[in-house]
Write an enzyme that holds these catalytic residues in place. Structure first.
Site, PDB file in Angstrom:
ATOM      1  N   HIS A  64      73.781 132.496  60.975  1.00 55.17           N
ATOM      2  CA  HIS A  64      72.852 131.922  59.991  1.00 55.17           C
ATOM      3  C   HIS A  64      71.512 132.645  60.015  1.00 55.17           C
ATOM      4  O   HIS A  64      70.962 132.945  61.071  1.00 55.17           O
ATOM      5  CB  HIS A  64      72.702 130.413  60.123  1.00 55.17           C
ATOM      6  CG  HIS A  64      72.046 129.915  61.376  1.00 55.17           C
ATOM      7  ND1 HIS A  64      70.678 129.832  61.514  1.00 55.17           N
ATOM      8  CD2 HIS A  64      72.570 129.447  62.534  1.00 55.17           C
ATOM      9  CE1 HIS A  64      70.392 129.328  62.716  1.00 55.17           C
ATOM     10  NE2 HIS A  64      71.520 129.092  63.364  1.00 55.17           N
TER      11      HIS A  64
ATOM     12  N   ASP B 270      68.710 132.348  68.083  1.00 60.42           N
ATOM     13  CA  ASP B 270      69.164 131.301  67.146  1.00 60.42           C
ATOM     14  C   ASP B 270      68.584 131.559  65.777  1.00 60.42           C
ATOM     15  O   ASP B 270      67.506 131.083  65.462  1.00 60.42           O
ATOM     16  CB  ASP B 270      68.748 129.930  67.678  1.00 60.42           C
ATOM     17  CG  ASP B 270      69.288 128.781  66.842  1.00 60.42           C
ATOM     18  OD1 ASP B 270      70.188 129.007  66.029  1.00 60.42           O
ATOM     19  OD2 ASP B 270      68.784 127.659  67.014  1.00 60.42           O
TER      20      ASP B 270
ATOM     21  N   GLU C  10      71.174 126.783  58.036  1.00 64.44           N
ATOM     22  CA  GLU C  10      71.975 126.029  58.996  1.00 64.44           C
ATOM     23  C   GLU C  10      71.115 124.964  59.644  1.00 64.44           C
ATOM     24  O   GLU C  10      71.567 123.850  59.895  1.00 64.44           O
ATOM     25  CB  GLU C  10      72.528 126.983  60.076  1.00 64.44           C
ATOM     26  CG  GLU C  10      73.555 126.329  61.009  1.00 64.44           C
ATOM     27  CD  GLU C  10      72.950 125.776  62.304  1.00 64.44           C
ATOM     28  OE1 GLU C  10      73.709 125.199  63.080  1.00 64.44           O
ATOM     29  OE2 GLU C  10      71.739 125.896  62.534  1.00 64.44           O
ATOM     30  N   GLU C  11      69.858 125.282  59.875  1.00 62.70           N
ATOM     31  CA  GLU C  11      69.002 124.371  60.638  1.00 62.70           C
ATOM     32  C   GLU C  11      68.568 123.153  59.831  1.00 62.70           C
ATOM     33  O   GLU C  11      68.250 122.116  60.399  1.00 62.70           O
ATOM     34  CB  GLU C  11      67.746 125.114  61.137  1.00 62.70           C
ATOM     35  CG  GLU C  11      68.012 126.319  62.024  1.00 62.70           C
ATOM     36  CD  GLU C  11      68.506 125.953  63.426  1.00 62.70           C
ATOM     37  OE1 GLU C  11      68.743 124.767  63.695  1.00 62.70           O
ATOM     38  OE2 GLU C  11      68.663 126.890  64.241  1.00 62.70           O
TER      39      GLU C  11
ATOM     40  N   ASP D 116      76.922 131.658  66.818  1.00 64.58           N
ATOM     41  CA  ASP D 116      75.699 130.858  66.741  1.00 64.58           C
ATOM     42  C   ASP D 116      75.437 130.130  68.056  1.00 64.58           C
ATOM     43  O   ASP D 116      75.123 128.945  68.087  1.00 64.58           O
ATOM     44  CB  ASP D 116      75.778 129.865  65.571  1.00 64.58           C
ATOM     45  CG  ASP D 116      74.483 129.065  65.393  1.00 64.58           C
ATOM     46  OD1 ASP D 116      73.437 129.511  65.901  1.00 64.58           O
ATOM     47  OD2 ASP D 116      74.521 127.994  64.759  1.00 64.58           O
TER      48      ASP D 116
ATOM     49  N   HIS E 263      64.925 126.902  69.645  1.00 68.10           N
ATOM     50  CA  HIS E 263      63.938 126.123  68.862  1.00 68.10           C
ATOM     51  C   HIS E 263      62.532 126.167  69.472  1.00 68.10           C
ATOM     52  O   HIS E 263      61.709 125.314  69.162  1.00 68.10           O
ATOM     53  CB  HIS E 263      64.373 124.645  68.736  1.00 68.10           C
ATOM     54  CG  HIS E 263      65.627 124.456  67.955  1.00 68.10           C
ATOM     55  ND1 HIS E 263      66.131 123.205  67.668  1.00 68.10           N
ATOM     56  CD2 HIS E 263      66.498 125.335  67.401  1.00 68.10           C
ATOM     57  CE1 HIS E 263      67.249 123.322  66.977  1.00 68.10           C
ATOM     58  NE2 HIS E 263      67.493 124.609  66.805  1.00 68.10           N
TER      59      HIS E 263
END
Lengths: 470, 470
Positions: free
Chosen positions: B293, B305, B339-340, B367, B437
């Site tokens: 993603h 990520d 995606e997030e 991922d 994140h």
């Protein structure tokens, strides 16, 4: 990845997160909750204690506070004291040291290098003397350069080597999946390059650092002289500096290299191996050794090489104690002095008078960095190996991938003569040569979980062997 | 470890180094030189090209130059353009974008927090709004704190929650061998904590960051409201700040927390998935998708990520092209947007009009970070799975440990309805939640070799499926 299914309708993203978490649980090697009899519960307990307490990282941080631990140095002796005290504080039994006479090479305070080119001017280059090298004269060595990629190429150069600084510029091969064989292919140029340079009439050797990284950090490491060949100074330069020097030589073949080092080999000194144990409840004279080497190179405190192995060995024994396990045989941590400069600690441990009356059943060494452990190599054959292979599902339940035939380590090798089964922890090797013998082998390069997973695997293996024999 | 056997007598340390190198070669997973027919030569060629060229790292560095790629942001759109241009430059066919409407939340420029304690004074605390949260009033939210470790504990608190800031302080469990289930256990508190806080009468939610690290870097991530429950602001604090706040509350239960955020949810915007392919030589309408993603959170450029997955997917296809392989079926890279923040990219890809006339045979997503790949999870059963399992020795020959049943990823999940076999690359998870994140998910956390090993495995899998079907 992202969101979490709260188990309620109306949440826009719950499907995606549920998928993510479910798939992660399904395929990842999470099997600590599915123990394999009969040691499954023990394995799970070791994992839980280890991963919660992270003792290996704490021990490593303590050890590294002593600084770089080159054999013969004050820091190495401080580390001996520090680890003996630490093992006593952890409650280990029979904590003691045993003497071993080690080499004493010192780097000195002057290391300077530069390329002298009519076309490119003076280009400063970091140099690091190789361990064991003689110094240059005080005014340095300055000479034209012969660049070679192998000893064969040097031989074929014939008279062209005469009076030159021989520049061994062979890069490690990045296409190996395991980086150790890639190191093995080129380490001989570092170790024996000065002898071959002198034999060909060269005046010094400079060696491309043995790392797959492209950076300006020269790596040190051992070199050795041949009594029959004149001693010429040897130093490493970084991979980036090697690339640059090679470029300069292509454009300006007459460019000279100049470097100065002030290293010296002093008289050997008495140093020590450090030991501590859990005395066997039933067969105290049968010994299972677990260890790493306490000495390091001098450019950094050797977090991965081999602070990690020392910390993991101590942690493995701490975990066995922590869980109140009473091994039938004696489990002994040995922190070996002088792996990097001759392996005297391992040899002196094996032949010490103190070994009389002891029978060494097995020895497990960790000396490949504190990275994610993949497996344990076991130096046994036939039915003896099969017995270890039968433990594989148990080790898989705590995160290892395999038990395979393999060797031990430099320090425990002398125990083979006494009949011990030699084992080595095998972590992933992708990052090892980033830091190996470099200025950046420091605590921040170690991941506490990866380190502890190794210690946990070692704890289980030494306990199994202490209970079941080999 | 240390020295190198030069194969000559008289060298003091040759025995030690020979032992070291021999044992390393013997036990490590080096089998690229022992190919398994019939695709063994192809596998070896892919490894050699990949590990030498390190294309995944180069692509990742390029992608990260766009910066953080939160859905709806200018950087996300810049990344769409950048990756489309990159795939064209690499010679991919049919490079194009497809629209997908994505959420557009912005953090705003004000994020401040502090503890107000009569005993400890004002203690500044970094806060990060959770994605999707409303802002606090301009003057912030200030209230006493109720600390809980679970939703159950919140429910049992009853009226005590009223008027409070609910502090969800549950640490990730370090005893899991795989960190994803540990994340799965607690992610619901971040995602749904604000709803439950409001339902209990609380005025805001603050959440302990979802990481196993102890540091002062708050991690963001998604949260979501329930239309039936008032919207209260939600933010994360670092693990160290959570520990500190908990200590303060024990000593001074009347301490208040105060924080201000200025985040906003704007109107959805049209963004894009990015695609490029190698057209199948025999069955061009049968598609094998490989992807990651493209969007990330906003605190750092999302190197692991999921910049890593995007870079690996592109590299996998580049390697197939590089080797001149002509797959029978079409291999398509899809870089999914969003995606997030909802997974819209994956859904819109699957239901696009452009999918008509296409048959999706399989899809492989990466991922879980660009760390050492351990295996590939394959979402097939029975004989269909056995067919993949038969490839295991081939993948072991290039460094993977296993093929296991497992899932795919959020973005490719919608393709299951079309009958595609879903697969996911499974790297080691020990370090993932250090960066996930967070503000430190940056290029320097990625090891080029680990990243490339994943890309190499993906290249082999997509090529096998393109040739052999499922």
């Amino acid at each position: 990845m992202t969101r979490r299914d709260r188990g309620k309708p109306g949440f826009r993203w719950r499907h995606a997160l549920a998928l993510f978490v479910a798939s992660a649980v399904g395929i990842a090697p999470l099997r600590a909750q599915q123990p394999t009899p009969p040691y499954g519960d023990t394995a799970t307990a070791i994992v839980k204690a280890g991963m919660r307490q992270q003792g290996a990282y704490k021990t490593l941080a303590l050890l590294l506070s002593a600084g770089p631990r080159l054999t013969g140095s004050a820091q190495a002796e401080a580390a001996v004291e520090l680890m003996a005290r630490h093992m006593r504080e952890l409650g280990f039994e029979n904590v003691r040291t045993e003497p071993t006479t080690v080499g004493h090479w010192v780097r000195g305070d002057k290391e300077e290098g530069r390329v002298l080119s009519t076309r490119f001017g003076n280009v400063p280059v970091k140099v690091r003397a190789l361990g064991g090298s003689t110094a240059t004269p005080g005014s340095g060595v300055t000479a034209p350069v012969l660049e070679v990629r192998s000893l064969d190429e040097l031989k074929q150069a014939g008279d062209k080597a005469r009076g030159k600084i021989i520049f061994f510029n062979r890069a490690m091969d990045p296409t190996f999946l395991d980086t150790f064989p890639s190191y093995g292919e080129v380490a001989g140029l570092r170790h024996g390059g000065a002898v071959e340079a002198a034999r060909a009439g060269g005046v010094a050797a400079i060696v491309r650092s043995l790392t797959l990284e492209s950076n300006d950090d020269p790596h040190t490491g051992s070199m050795e002289y041949d009594p029959a060949v004149p001693r010429v100074p040897a130093a490493s330069i970084s991979t980036l500096a090697a690339d640059r020097l090679s470029e300069i030589l292509r454009a300006d073949p007459g460019a000279r290299f100049s470097f100065t080092t002030s290293c010296r080999t002093l008289a050997p000194v008495v140093s020590h191996n450090v030991m501590g144990e859990i005395r066997g409840a039933e067969k105290p004279d049968e010994i299972v050794v677990v260890g790493g080497h306490l000495d390091s190179w001098d450019l950094s405190p050797g977090a991965h090489d081999d602070g990690a192995g020392c910390a993991q060995a101590i942690e493995a024994v701490r975990l066995v104690r922590e869980l109140g396990l009473k091994p039938r045989r004696t489990i002994r941590v040995v922190l070996f002095m002088d792996e990097e400069n001759g392996g005297t600690g391992g040899r002196d441990y094996a032949r010490s008078e103190n070994r009389k009356g002891e029978r060494h059943v097995a020895a497990l060494e960790a000396d490949r960095g504190g990275f994610l452990p993949l497996g344990i190599g076991v130096g046994a054959r036939g039915a003896a190996f099969d017995r270890f292979k039968a433990y594989e599902p148990l080790f898989q339940s705590i995160g290892l991938q395999w038990i395979r035939p393999g060797g031990g380590g430099v320090d425990i090798a002398p125990l083979a003569d006494a009949g011990a089964v030699l084992m080595g922890l095998v972590p992933d090797s992708q990052r090892y040569f980033e830091v190996h013998h470099s200025g950046i082998d420091t605590l921040d390069k170690v991941n506490a979980r990866e380190l502890e997973l190794g210690a946990v695997s070692m704890a289980l293996m030494i306990y199994l062997v202490a209970q079941e024999g080999v």
